[in-house]
Motif scaffolding. Structure first.
Motif, short mmCIF file in Angstrom:
data_model
loop_
_atom_site.label_atom_id
_atom_site.label_comp_id
_atom_site.label_asym_id
_atom_site.label_seq_id
_atom_site.Cartn_x
_atom_site.Cartn_y
_atom_site.Cartn_z
N UNK A 56 0.82 -1.21 0.00
CA UNK A 56 0.00 0.00 0.00
C UNK A 56 0.86 1.26 0.00
N UNK A 57 2.06 1.19 0.58
CA UNK A 57 2.95 2.34 0.59
C UNK A 57 4.00 2.28 -0.50
N UNK A 58 4.35 1.07 -0.96
CA UNK A 58 5.41 0.95 -1.97
C UNK A 58 4.99 1.53 -3.31
N UNK A 59 3.73 1.36 -3.71
CA UNK A 59 3.28 1.85 -5.01
C UNK A 59 3.31 3.37 -5.08
N UNK A 115 8.89 9.88 14.69
CA UNK A 115 7.61 9.38 14.19
C UNK A 115 7.31 9.73 12.76
N UNK A 116 8.26 10.31 12.02
CA UNK A 116 8.05 10.67 10.63
C UNK A 116 9.17 10.12 9.77
N UNK A 131 -0.39 9.73 3.39
CA UNK A 131 -0.73 10.43 4.62
C UNK A 131 0.25 11.52 4.99
N UNK A 132 0.96 12.09 4.00
CA UNK A 132 1.98 13.08 4.30
C UNK A 132 1.85 14.32 3.43
N UNK A 133 3.01 14.96 3.12
CA UNK A 133 3.02 16.20 2.37
C UNK A 133 4.32 16.28 1.57
N UNK A 190 5.84 7.60 9.96
CA UNK A 190 6.75 6.46 10.05
C UNK A 190 5.99 5.14 10.17
N UNK A 191 4.71 5.22 10.58
CA UNK A 191 3.92 4.01 10.71
C UNK A 191 3.70 3.32 9.37
N UNK A 192 3.95 4.03 8.26
CA UNK A 192 3.85 3.39 6.94
C UNK A 192 4.98 2.39 6.71
#
Length: 560
Positions: A451-454, A487-488, A520-522, A541-543
């Motif tokens: 979900x985060x790699x793509x 946490x980021x 979920x970031x910027x 960082x939870x990703x």
């Protein structure tokens, strides 16, 4: 000195702990279970029984005190100015004394006026006008000397100086019947007495006349009559006068509510019922625990032991004589054993199918993406100069997705790839597409889920394609780094600018902002004090999963 490898010596338990252990051993190991249960029930219920008895007695006493206080409050309320039936008599009599019809002795008008005023005061009050010699002027037989008879003549605060005056005659029997004690005061009745305690009206019990009006108004008291009956009573003045025999007091009397004398149900609900409930509870616990439960606990323990050993064939005939609930529990244990065996078999088969499905899915997706990339390459070979740029960017995005699925195919069991491997492959892909030198990558070997790699991969290739646009002329990527802190996660794109070119980058494409939101970031553009420009993708960082390291190790293995 104790050697380092020696076993630690257990400290001696305290005396209280030792006593508790000895008591538990005495109750559970050296006595039959029914005897231990009897001792436990006795230790648990005897203090409760004593406490219930104390609470019952305290409730009896508190209920008696509360009932007596309510009796005093009720008589004060009945004698208050708002409820006192004689409160308005004296002001009305004083007002009638000065009326012209009464002063002039006009008989008919006087009689009508007194009758109307008497109806205002109630059926127990009669008004009569007298002359100076005490003879009736109106309201009765004219000219007759006034005698109260069975009626109580309400004393005046002071006779008029001269001429006729009005007196009030009160039917005390009717007045006593009209004042009723509250319904919650069971067995209570009303009495009327003068200031000396002599009872004037009401159904007084034998031996209570005269009453000792010693306590203050509203204070409850008790007295015993001639036949030994105890009564609770309280009084309040309805009319006060200088002489005690001219005063009128309202008295509420009811039987004393102590012990068993008042109401047997009152005693049973307060004292006997809690003790009976404790006794019945102890018997029920004894019979139920000893006969219906304890004997079957051992059998159930044997079944659970068989299940723990992996033996799922349980004997059902052991519980044919057990209670319904125990039989149901044993049947549930048998169904649980069958379910566990079936689940183990189904889970093994499902894992094998899932493994094959994951491999096949990633393999087919990768092949399809490679087919699309080949088609775009063929299309770019026959396209005009204006179409080559968009086709190359599209092929670059498809290549990024292909790389993600190649890595997932290598580590299919965890559905994640390593961040350093993914970023290294992406920069090599961008360098190959635009025929430039590959960047240096600095990233920790943390896991990145699909979900985060793509979106992460698409963001990297989108930055590489954007910096090739004409508006970014003179700017190129120098390095790529991934940092984790507080946490980021921050993905930094270091941008190098040619000498003499502008350092103000245009607004990033909206696709970069969209990919950042998906993570979920910027996405930010940062310039330091030395004029160096960097692009930053910051997301939670939870990703990432720092504790999980996929099996994929190198780009060469990933590109197979």
């Amino acid at each position: 000195m104790r050697p380092p490898d020696a076993e630690p010596v257990e400290a001696a338990p305290s005396p209280l702990v030792s006593l508790g252990r000895r008591l538990v051993t005495f109750l559970t190991r050296r006595r039959p279970i029914h005897q231990a249960l009897l001792i436990v029930l006795s230790l648990a219920l005897v203090p409760l029984a004593i406490l219930a008895a104390i609470l019952g007695v305290d409730r009896l006493l508190s209920d008696v005190r509360r009932a007596n206080q309510e009796l005093g409050a009720a008589v004060l309320q009945a004698a208050s100015p708002q409820m006192n039936p004689l409160h308005r008599v004296q002001p009305l009599v004083a007002l009638l004394d000065s009326h012209p019809a009464i002063r002039a002795g006009r008989t008919e008008e006087c009689a009508s006026l007194l009758h109307a005023a008497g109806e205002m005061l109630g059926p127990y009050v009669k008004l009569v006008a007298l002359d100076e010699k005490g003879r009736v002027r109106c309201g009765g037989e004219a000219g007759r000397q006034m005698t109260a008879g069975e009626l109580w003549r309400m004393p005046r605060s002071g006779p008029p100086a001269s001429g006729p005056y009005v007196v009030a005659l009160v039917d005390l029997a009717k007045l006593a019947n009209s004042i009723e004690p509250p319904q919650r005061q069971r067995g209570a009745f009303s009495l009327l007495a003068d200031g000396s305690g002599r009872i004037l009206a009401g159904k007084a019990p034998a031996g209570l006349d005269p009453l000792p009006l010693g306590p203050a108004a509203g204070q409850p008291g008790s007295l015993v009559n001639a036949v030994g009956e105890r009564w609770a009573w309280s009084h309040a003045p309805l009319h006060s006068a200088e002489r005690a025999e001219d005063s009128l007091h309202l008295v509420f009397v009811r039987p004393w509510m102590g012990g068993l004398a008042g109401d047997w149900w009152f005693f049973a609900s307060s004292f006997a019922l809690p003790l009976a409930a404790l006794l019945l509870t102890s018997v029920a616990i004894w019979v139920g625990a000893n006969h219906s439960i304890l004997r079957w606990v051992t059998e159930l323990r044997g079944i659970t032991g068989l299940i723990g050993e992996g033996n799922y064939r349980l004997p059902a005939e052991r519980f044919e004589e057990a209670p319904l609930e125990i039989r149901a529990l044993a049947a549930d244990a048998q169904r649980m054993a069958r379910t566990i065996a079936e689940r183990d078999r189904t889970l093994t088969e499902a894992l094998e199918r899932q493994k094959a499905l994951t491999l096949e899915l990633n393999h087919r997706v990768r092949n399809n993406l490679q087919l699309i990339s080949s088609y775009l390459t063929l299309r770019a070979g026959n396209a005009g100069q204006a179409e080559i740029g968009p086709l190359r960017e599209l092929r670059l995005r498809v290549g990024a997705l292909t790389l993600v699925h190649r890595l997932l195919y290598r580590d299919f069991e965890r559905a994640a790839v390593r961040a350093d491997v993914l970023l290294q492959g992406l920069v090599e892909l961008v360098a190959t597409e635009f025929e430039t030198q590959a960047l240096t990558v600095d990233a920790p070997p943390v896991a990145v889920g699909i979900d985060s790699a793509v979106p992460l991969a698409l963001c990297v290739v989108e930055v590489g394609a954007w910096l090739r646009e004409p508006e970014c002329l003179g700017c190129r990527l120098q390095s790529l780094s991934l940092r984790l802190a507080q946490g980021e996660a921050a993905l930094h794109f270091e941008v190098e600018t040619d000498a003499g070119s502008t350092r103000d980058l245009p607004e990033p494409p909206r696709l970069l902002t969209a990919f950042a939101r998906q993570l979920g970031g910027r996405f930010l553009t940062v310039e330091d004090d030395c004029g160096r420009i960097s692009l930053c993708l910051i997301f939670p960082e939870s990703r990432l999963d720092q504790a999980f390291h996929p099996n994929v190790g190198t780009i060469r293995n990933a590109g197979g």
